[in-house]
Design an enzyme around this catalytic site. Structure first.
Site, short mmCIF file in Angstrom:
data_model
loop_
_atom_site.label_atom_id
_atom_site.label_comp_id
_atom_site.label_asym_id
_atom_site.label_seq_id
_atom_site.Cartn_x
_atom_site.Cartn_y
_atom_site.Cartn_z
N GLY A 10 0.85 -1.20 0.00
CA GLY A 10 0.00 0.00 0.00
C GLY A 10 0.87 1.24 0.00
O GLY A 10 1.61 1.46 0.96
N LYS A 179 -8.57 4.88 18.82
CA LYS A 179 -8.19 5.50 17.53
C LYS A 179 -9.44 5.67 16.65
O LYS A 179 -9.60 6.68 15.97
CB LYS A 179 -7.14 4.62 16.84
CG LYS A 179 -6.72 5.06 15.45
CD LYS A 179 -5.78 6.25 15.48
CE LYS A 179 -5.63 7.00 14.18
NZ LYS A 179 -5.25 6.21 13.02
O1 KPL Z 1 -5.63 8.92 11.48
C1 KPL Z 1 -5.83 10.02 11.07
C2 KPL Z 1 -6.40 10.11 9.69
O2 KPL Z 1 -6.36 11.18 9.09
O3 KPL Z 1 -6.88 9.07 9.22
C3 KPL Z 1 -5.63 11.23 11.97
C4 KPL Z 1 -5.01 10.79 13.29
C5 KPL Z 1 -6.97 11.88 12.22
C6 KPL Z 1 -4.66 12.23 11.44
O4 KPL Z 1 -5.15 12.98 10.39
#
Ligand code: KPL
Length: 292
Positions: A10, A179
């Protein structure tokens, strides 16, 4: 076990960031990067100090000692199939959300480490070709059954030596939900309003952040998922601040006309809401306002 060559699958912003940083260490023997259109032999990365570096990458071998899966969540399984890896090859999954992680942990015939990373990177818009490391973060990694602690320690040490701070942990499932909460707030809002992450810290967008965090807090409490030490709102605010200059991955996808990770990020929350019979009108509206 992980001393041989590593392969990053990727070539999006995170894949290029991980490959470029790992190319600075000798730990992995060599590092290769395989994108949708084949192998990349170099990556141009703007480091967090503002300097541009070009890192040379190896040609992928058929038997990498570890594969870092850096595709979008919806592409991961197909990319693994195409890579034709030796059965049992250890994986490190970098995907957002909570969809492909439990599936591969059950079905992949080898160790599956999952990562929750706050590293922030974005690809420069064409015609430029570089990747910007917008904010240094931290990567937590471990497997969902907490049975591959030694592998997680080795991989975390290698990433840290490569300048990507990482720690092994035995509660990665919880950290993936933490997350996911961040992504469920930051990604759809930045994509809808076409703003950098930092814009969410202030009105008018901070009110929407507040409302989404309140629904997430309610859901997580019902599902008995412990909050981060700063609380859900505090944690989301801290990531907004730390990645203020970044374009979220979902905003990058929307701007480039690519599919988004809406289903990997928001659908698990809507499923929790259904399981616990909770109304989450803001999250549901976010899901419907986000292109899939
Ligand atoms: O994981 C992220 C994403 O953009 O997917 C963050 C932590 C929000 C950073 O932009």
């Amino acid at each position: 076990m992980t001393a041989g060559p590593w392969l990053v699958l990727g070539a999006g912003a995170l894949g290029q960031l991980f490959a470029a940083r790992l190319a600075t260490t000798n730990d992995t023997g060599s590092i290769a990067l395989l994108g949708r259109h084949g192998a990349l032999n170099q990556v141009r990365l703007q480091e967090t100090d503002g300097n541009w570096q070009t890192r040379t990458l190896a040609y992928p071998t058929m038997a990498p000692a570890l594969v870092i899966v850096a595709t979008k969540a919806f592409d991961a399984e197909q990319a693994l199939k195409q890579a034709q890896l030796a059965p049992g090859t250890p994986l490190l999954l970098l995907q957002n959300g909570f969809s492909v992680q439990p599936r591969l942990s059950t079905h992949w015939p080898g160790p599956v480490l999952c990562a929750a990373t706050t590293e922030a990177a974005y690809r420069q818009p064409p015609p430029a070709t570089g990747v910007v490391h917008a904010a240094a973060g931290h990567t937590w990694l471990g497997d969902l059954a907490a049975t591959h602690g030694a592998l997680a320690e080795t991989v975390a040490a290698t990433l840290t030596r490569a300048g990507l701070a990482a720690s092994a942990c035995d509660d990665i499932g919880e950290r993936l939900w933490h997350k996911l909460a961040v992504n469920a707030v930051i990604n759809p809002l930045t994509a809808r309003h076409r703003v950098h992450n930092g814009a969410l810290a202030a009105p008018p967008f901070s009110a929407e952040v507040e409302e989404l965090c309140a629904e997430i807090a309610q859901l997580m409490a019902a599902a008995q998922i412990s909050p981060p030490t700063e609380g859900w709102r505090g944690w989301v605010s801290a990531v907004i601040e730390a990645t203020a200059g970044n374009r979220s991955s979902m905003l990058q996808d929307v701007l480039a006309g690519r599919p988004t990770e809406r289903d990997a990020i928001l659908a698990p929350l809507l499923a929790l809401a259904d399981t616990h019979a909770l109304a989450v009108p803001r999250l549901r509206a976010c899901y419907h306002a986000t292109p899939g």
